[in-house]
Write an enzyme that holds these catalytic residues in place. Structure first.
Site, PDB file in Angstrom:
ATOM      1  N   ARG A  78       0.832  -1.223   0.000  1.00  0.00           N
ATOM      2  CA  ARG A  78       0.000   0.000   0.000  1.00  0.00           C
ATOM      3  C   ARG A  78       0.853   1.254   0.000  1.00  0.00           C
ATOM      4  NH1 ARG A  78      -5.033  -0.232   3.480  1.00  0.00           N
ATOM      5  NH2 ARG A  78      -4.383   1.858   4.057  1.00  0.00           N
ATOM      6  N   ARG A  89       9.350   5.983  -3.694  1.00  0.00           N
ATOM      7  CA  ARG A  89       9.585   6.934  -4.791  1.00  0.00           C
ATOM      8  C   ARG A  89      11.034   7.365  -4.840  1.00  0.00           C
ATOM      9  NH1 ARG A  89       5.333  10.412  -2.561  1.00  0.00           N
ATOM     10  NH2 ARG A  89       3.373   9.581  -3.334  1.00  0.00           N
ATOM     11  N   ARG A 122      -8.975  -5.568  14.201  1.00  0.00           N
ATOM     12  CA  ARG A 122      -7.919  -4.997  15.024  1.00  0.00           C
ATOM     13  C   ARG A 122      -8.511  -3.726  15.610  1.00  0.00           C
ATOM     14  NH1 ARG A 122      -3.797  -6.664  17.805  1.00  0.00           N
ATOM     15  NH2 ARG A 122      -2.355  -4.972  18.183  1.00  0.00           N
ATOM     16  N   ARG A 124       1.367   6.092  16.815  1.00  0.00           N
ATOM     17  CA  ARG A 124       1.545   7.447  16.282  1.00  0.00           C
ATOM     18  C   ARG A 124       0.876   8.492  17.168  1.00  0.00           C
ATOM     19  NH1 ARG A 124      -1.773   6.242  10.626  1.00  0.00           N
ATOM     20  NH2 ARG A 124      -3.615   5.421  11.624  1.00  0.00           N
ATOM     21  N   GLU A 169      -2.130   7.119  19.583  1.00  0.00           N
ATOM     22  CA  GLU A 169      -2.910   5.998  19.055  1.00  0.00           C
ATOM     23  C   GLU A 169      -2.233   4.682  19.436  1.00  0.00           C
ATOM     24  OE1 GLU A 169      -4.218   6.630  15.000  1.00  0.00           O
ATOM     25  OE2 GLU A 169      -3.983   4.502  14.569  1.00  0.00           O
ATOM     26  N   TYR A 172     -11.707  -3.376   4.103  1.00  0.00           N
ATOM     27  CA  TYR A 172     -11.031  -2.147   4.477  1.00  0.00           C
ATOM     28  C   TYR A 172     -11.238  -1.114   3.364  1.00  0.00           C
ATOM     29  CZ  TYR A 172      -8.139   1.413   6.211  1.00  0.00           C
ATOM     30  OH  TYR A 172      -7.743   2.635   6.669  1.00  0.00           O
ATOM     31  N   ASP A 184     -11.524   2.640   1.973  1.00  0.00           N
ATOM     32  CA  ASP A 184     -11.290   4.053   2.221  1.00  0.00           C
ATOM     33  C   ASP A 184     -12.588   4.805   1.935  1.00  0.00           C
ATOM     34  OD1 ASP A 184      -8.700   4.216   3.163  1.00  0.00           O
ATOM     35  OD2 ASP A 184      -7.804   4.235   1.172  1.00  0.00           O
TER      36      ASP A 184
HETATM   37  P1  FAD Z   1     -19.045   3.390   9.711  1.00  0.00           P
HETATM   38  O1  FAD Z   1     -18.491   4.749   9.626  1.00  0.00           O
HETATM   39  O2  FAD Z   1     -18.462   2.405  10.586  1.00  0.00           O
HETATM   40  O3  FAD Z   1     -20.632   3.508   9.921  1.00  0.00           O
HETATM   41  C1  FAD Z   1     -21.432   2.441  10.359  1.00  0.00           C
HETATM   42  C2  FAD Z   1     -22.444   2.977  11.354  1.00  0.00           C
HETATM   43  O4  FAD Z   1     -23.382   1.944  11.665  1.00  0.00           O
HETATM   44  C3  FAD Z   1     -21.820   3.416  12.657  1.00  0.00           C
HETATM   45  O5  FAD Z   1     -22.134   4.762  12.947  1.00  0.00           O
HETATM   46  C4  FAD Z   1     -22.417   2.464  13.682  1.00  0.00           C
HETATM   47  O6  FAD Z   1     -22.632   3.062  14.950  1.00  0.00           O
HETATM   48  C5  FAD Z   1     -23.718   2.067  13.019  1.00  0.00           C
HETATM   49  N1  FAD Z   1     -24.246   0.787  13.495  1.00  0.00           N
HETATM   50  C6  FAD Z   1     -23.597  -0.399  13.527  1.00  0.00           C
HETATM   51  N2  FAD Z   1     -24.382  -1.346  14.059  1.00  0.00           N
HETATM   52  C7  FAD Z   1     -25.561  -0.742  14.359  1.00  0.00           C
HETATM   53  C8  FAD Z   1     -26.778  -1.211  14.945  1.00  0.00           C
HETATM   54  N3  FAD Z   1     -26.940  -2.472  15.350  1.00  0.00           N
HETATM   55  N4  FAD Z   1     -27.792  -0.327  15.120  1.00  0.00           N
HETATM   56  C9  FAD Z   1     -27.638   0.978  14.767  1.00  0.00           C
HETATM   57  N5  FAD Z   1     -26.509   1.461  14.202  1.00  0.00           N
HETATM   58  C10 FAD Z   1     -25.491   0.605  14.010  1.00  0.00           C
HETATM   59  N6  FAD Z   1     -10.463   6.339   4.915  1.00  0.00           N
HETATM   60  C11 FAD Z   1      -9.897   7.282   4.118  1.00  0.00           C
HETATM   61  O7  FAD Z   1     -10.345   7.472   2.985  1.00  0.00           O
HETATM   62  N7  FAD Z   1      -8.856   8.059   4.556  1.00  0.00           N
HETATM   63  C12 FAD Z   1      -8.331   7.920   5.806  1.00  0.00           C
HETATM   64  O8  FAD Z   1      -7.390   8.640   6.187  1.00  0.00           O
HETATM   65  C13 FAD Z   1      -8.886   6.925   6.662  1.00  0.00           C
HETATM   66  N8  FAD Z   1      -8.400   6.740   7.891  1.00  0.00           N
HETATM   67  C14 FAD Z   1      -8.930   5.783   8.688  1.00  0.00           C
HETATM   68  C15 FAD Z   1      -8.403   5.605   9.960  1.00  0.00           C
HETATM   69  C16 FAD Z   1      -8.915   4.642  10.796  1.00  0.00           C
HETATM   70  C17 FAD Z   1      -8.346   4.468  12.172  1.00  0.00           C
HETATM   71  C18 FAD Z   1      -9.983   3.802  10.347  1.00  0.00           C
HETATM   72  C19 FAD Z   1     -10.532   2.714  11.231  1.00  0.00           C
HETATM   73  C20 FAD Z   1     -10.530   3.971   9.085  1.00  0.00           C
HETATM   74  C21 FAD Z   1     -10.016   4.955   8.242  1.00  0.00           C
HETATM   75  N9  FAD Z   1     -10.559   5.195   6.986  1.00  0.00           N
HETATM   76  C22 FAD Z   1      -9.984   6.136   6.172  1.00  0.00           C
HETATM   77  C23 FAD Z   1     -11.745   4.448   6.500  1.00  0.00           C
HETATM   78  C24 FAD Z   1     -13.101   5.164   6.830  1.00  0.00           C
HETATM   79  O9  FAD Z   1     -13.216   5.307   8.221  1.00  0.00           O
HETATM   80  C25 FAD Z   1     -14.273   4.349   6.256  1.00  0.00           C
HETATM   81  O10 FAD Z   1     -14.136   4.247   4.859  1.00  0.00           O
HETATM   82  C26 FAD Z   1     -15.683   4.914   6.542  1.00  0.00           C
HETATM   83  O11 FAD Z   1     -15.807   5.448   7.826  1.00  0.00           O
HETATM   84  C27 FAD Z   1     -16.691   3.805   6.369  1.00  0.00           C
HETATM   85  O12 FAD Z   1     -18.022   4.279   6.454  1.00  0.00           O
HETATM   86  P2  FAD Z   1     -19.216   3.260   6.727  1.00  0.00           P
HETATM   87  O13 FAD Z   1     -20.473   4.048   6.674  1.00  0.00           O
HETATM   88  O14 FAD Z   1     -19.119   2.060   5.868  1.00  0.00           O
HETATM   89  O15 FAD Z   1     -18.966   2.695   8.217  1.00  0.00           O
HETATM   90  N1  UDP Z   2       4.223   1.265   7.571  1.00  0.00           N
HETATM   91  C1  UDP Z   2       5.455   1.196   8.195  1.00  0.00           C
HETATM   92  N2  UDP Z   2       5.962   2.316   8.778  1.00  0.00           N
HETATM   93  C2  UDP Z   2       5.299   3.498   8.775  1.00  0.00           C
HETATM   94  C3  UDP Z   2       4.053   3.573   8.126  1.00  0.00           C
HETATM   95  C4  UDP Z   2       3.520   2.431   7.543  1.00  0.00           C
HETATM   96  O1  UDP Z   2       6.062   0.144   8.227  1.00  0.00           O
HETATM   97  O2  UDP Z   2       5.814   4.482   9.341  1.00  0.00           O
HETATM   98  C5  UDP Z   2       3.696   0.012   6.971  1.00  0.00           C
HETATM   99  C6  UDP Z   2       2.948  -0.828   8.001  1.00  0.00           C
HETATM  100  O3  UDP Z   2       3.232  -2.189   7.704  1.00  0.00           O
HETATM  101  C7  UDP Z   2       1.508  -0.525   7.734  1.00  0.00           C
HETATM  102  C8  UDP Z   2       1.518  -0.371   6.213  1.00  0.00           C
HETATM  103  O4  UDP Z   2       2.759   0.269   5.947  1.00  0.00           O
HETATM  104  O5  UDP Z   2       0.661  -1.577   8.167  1.00  0.00           O
HETATM  105  C9  UDP Z   2       0.370   0.466   5.673  1.00  0.00           C
HETATM  106  O6  UDP Z   2       0.440   1.735   6.264  1.00  0.00           O
HETATM  107  P1  UDP Z   2      -0.758   2.745   6.206  1.00  0.00           P
HETATM  108  O7  UDP Z   2      -0.298   4.038   6.770  1.00  0.00           O
HETATM  109  O8  UDP Z   2      -1.347   2.692   4.853  1.00  0.00           O
HETATM  110  O9  UDP Z   2      -1.776   2.115   7.225  1.00  0.00           O
HETATM  111  P2  UDP Z   2      -3.086   2.745   7.833  1.00  0.00           P
HETATM  112  O10 UDP Z   2      -2.749   2.969   9.265  1.00  0.00           O
HETATM  113  O11 UDP Z   2      -3.385   3.995   7.100  1.00  0.00           O
HETATM  114  O12 UDP Z   2      -4.091   1.667   7.615  1.00  0.00           O
END
Ligand code: FAD
Ligand code: UDP
Length: 369
Positions: free
Chosen positions: A173, A177, A250, A281, A301, A349, A351
Site C-alpha cells: 500500500r 519513490r 484490530r 503514532r 494511538e 477495508y 477508504d
Molecule cells: P461506519 O463509519 O463504521 O458507519 C457504520 C455505522 O453503523 C456506525 O455509525 C455504527 O454506529 C452504526 N451501526 C452499527 N451497528 C448498528 C446497529 N446495530 N444499530 C444501529 N446502528 C449501528 N479512509 C480514508 O479514505 N482516509 C483515511 O485517512 C482513513 N483513515 C482511517 C483511519 C482509521 C483508524 C480507520 C478505522 C478507518 C479509516 N478510513 C480512512 C476508513 C473510513 O473510516 C471508512 O471508509 C468509513 O468510515 C466507512 O463508512 P461506513 O459508513 O461504511 O462505516
Molecule cells: N508502515 C510502516 N511504517 C510506517 C508507516 C507504515 O512500516 O511508518 C507500513 C505498516 O506495515 C503498515 C503499512 O505500511 O501496516 C500500511 O500503512 P498505512 O499508513 O497505509 O496504514 P493505515 O494505518 O493507514 O491503515
C-alpha cells in the site's frame, strides 16, 4: 415520525449518508437510525478548543476518482492538506512515504541512482525469493536499514504479531519513490473538509429524519415493519447473530489530551517506528486545518487486540476471516428486504472514496437508473 418509509437506513456513517441523500433526491422517503449518539460513523469530528478532532482516528480524503471528488465537494469545501507523515525512530526524524528525503537522511544518498545502488546492495545481501510475508517483501523493496528503523517496529505494534506472520500485501500500500516527494498518496485529489467531516455528513442528510442512540437489534421487528427496504451498514456477523462465529478486527485506543501550547509536534501525523514506544503514532489535529489556535489537541494511538463488544476498526482480511465472511455473505441472498453495504457489512477495508463509490453504484442499481 412516519409509520412507513421506503428505506430504513441502519447506520449514519458515510455509506448510510450517501445512500440516504440519493434516495431522498429520487423522491423516496427514508429514516436513519444509529446506535451511537452522533452521526457520521467513524469519520465523526468534534470541536475541542476550536479544533476539529478526528475522534475515531485521522481521516484524510484522497481519491483518483474524479466523479467521487466532485460528489463530495457538493457537501463541503476541501482545504489544501496533503498528508506527509514523518517517522520518529528513537529521536531520528525521517520523511514518509519512502522517498529521496528518506534515503538522503538514512544513507546520505543525493541522487536517485545513489539511492537505488544502496537499496540494491542491501537487497543482494538479504534477498528473499518470492516473499511470503511482510518481512521478506519489505527487505526486497527498500533494504534492511529502512526495514529495521521504519517498518518492523511500527508494523509489529500495529498488527500485534511478528512481520514474518503478516501478509506481504500490506506493505505494498505504501509508495516507494525516487523523487523528493513527501505526499503519502499518489491520488490526484486530496484534502480535509473545512468545518469537519461531521458538517459534511450533516449536509448530506439535510431534511432526513435521524434517530440516534438506538440499536437496530433491540427492536428489529418494529424497525423492519416501518420500511419497504432496510439498508444495513453494521457488522454482518451481528446481523446473523454470529451463527457461524465472530469476524475478527484490530482495535485502536486513543488517548486524547489538550495541551497548553500552540504547536506540539509541527506535523499532523508522527509515526513512532521503534518497538519500545507503546503507541504507534501521535496525531496533532490542528495541523489538518492549518490551525492557529493558542492551544493544541493531540491523540496518542495505541493498537489493541479486539474482542466482541469493542469498537471494530480494521477488518483482519486473512484467509480464515475472509472464508467466514463468505459464509455470511451467502446468507444475505435470502434477505430480499435487506441491502448490506459499507465497511462493516461487507467486511472490507474501504477508504472513504471507495465507500462513496460503492454506495452510489448500489443506489443506482436499486433505483433502476
Ligand atoms: P461506519 O463509519 O463504521 O458507519 C457504520 C455505522 O453503523 C456506525 O455509525 C455504527 O454506529 C452504526 N451501526 C452499527 N451497528 C448498528 C446497529 N446495530 N444499530 C444501529 N446502528 C449501528 N479512509 C480514508 O479514505 N482516509 C483515511 O485517512 C482513513 N483513515 C482511517 C483511519 C482509521 C483508524 C480507520 C478505522 C478507518 C479509516 N478510513 C480512512 C476508513 C473510513 O473510516 C471508512 O471508509 C468509513 O468510515 C466507512 O463508512 P461506513 O459508513 O461504511 O462505516
Ligand atoms: N508502515 C510502516 N511504517 C510506517 C508507516 C507504515 O512500516 O511508518 C507500513 C505498516 O506495515 C503498515 C503499512 O505500511 O501496516 C500500511 O500503512 P498505512 O499508513 O497505509 O496504514 P493505515 O494505518 O493507514 O491503515
Amino acid at each position: 415520525m412516519n409509520t412507513k418509509y421506503d428505506f430504513l437506513i441502519v447506520g449514519a456513517g458515510l455509506y448510510g449518508a450517501v445512500f440516504a441523500h440519493e434516495v431522498k433526491k429520487a423522491g423516496k422517503t427514508c429514516l436513519i437510525i444509529d446506535k451511537r449518539d452522533h452521526i457520521a460513523g467513524n469519520i465523526y469530528t468534534e470541536k475541542v478548543e476550536d479544533i476539529q478532532v478526528h475522534k475515531y482516528g485521522a481521516h484524510i480524503f484522497h481519491t483518483s476518482n474524479k466523479a467521487v471528488w466532485k460528489y463530495v465537494n457538493q457537501f463541503a469545501e476541501f482545504n489544501r492538506y496533503i498528508n506527509s507523515p514523518i517517522a520518529n525512530y528513537l529521536g531520528e526524524i525521517y520523511n514518509l512515504p519512502f522517498n529521496m528525503n528518506t534515503f538522503n537522511k538514512m544513507w546520505g544518498a543525493v541522487t536517485p541512482d545513489e539511492a537505488k545502488e544502496k537499496i540494491e546492495q542491501q537487497r543482494k545481501d538479504n534477498y528473499v525469493e518470492s516473499p511470503q510475508n511482510l518481512e521478506g517483501q519489505a527487505i526486497n523493496l527498500v533494504g534492511l536499514d529502512i526495514y529495521e528503523k521504519l517498518i518492523r517496529g511500527y508494523t509489529e505494534k500495529q498488527w500485534g504479531r511478528p512481520c514474518t506472520e503478516i501478509p506481504a500485501f500490506i506493505i505494498r500500500r505504501l509508495p516507494v519513490r525516487f523523487t523528493y516527494d513527501n505526499n503519502y498518496f499518489n491520488d490526484p485529489y486530496q484534502g480535509i473538509p473545512i468545518g469537519g467531516y461531521t458538517s459534511m455528513v450533516e449536509r448530506m442528510i439535510e431534511g432526513i429524519e435521524v434517530v440516534l442512540s438506538t440499536d437496530y437489534f433491540a427492536e428489529k421487528e418494529k424497525w423492519d415493519s416501518m420500511a419497504e427496504k432496510v439498508v444495513y451498514t453494521g457488522p454482518i456477523d451481528a446481523f446473523f447473530d454470529y451463527k457461524y462465529g465472530v469476524l475478527e478486527y484490530r482495535s485502536l485506543r486513543f488517548e486524547t489530551e489538550v495541551l497548553d501550547t500552540p504547536n506540539y509536534q509541527g506535523n499532523a501525523v508522527v509515526n513512532y517506528t521503534d518497538s519500545e514506544t507503546p503507541y504507534t503514532r501521535i496525531i496533532e489535529h490542528k495541523h489538518f486545518d492549518f490551525g492557529t489556535q493558542p492551544k493544541t489537541v493531540i491523540s496518542r494511538e495505541y493498537s489493541e487486540e479486539w474482542k466482541r463488544g469493542d469498537e471494530p476498526y480494521y477488518p483482519i482480511n486473512d484467509n480464515k476471516n475472509n472464508e467466514l465472511y463468505e459464509k455470511y455473505k451467502a446468507l444475505t441472498e435470502a434477505q430480499n428486504k435487506v441491502i448490506f453495504g459499507g465497511r462493516l457489512a461487507e467486511y472490507k477495508y474501504y477508504d472513504m472514496d471507495k465507500v462513496v463509490e460503492v454506495a452510489l453504484q448500489r443506489v443506482k442499481g436499486i433505483l433502476g437508473q
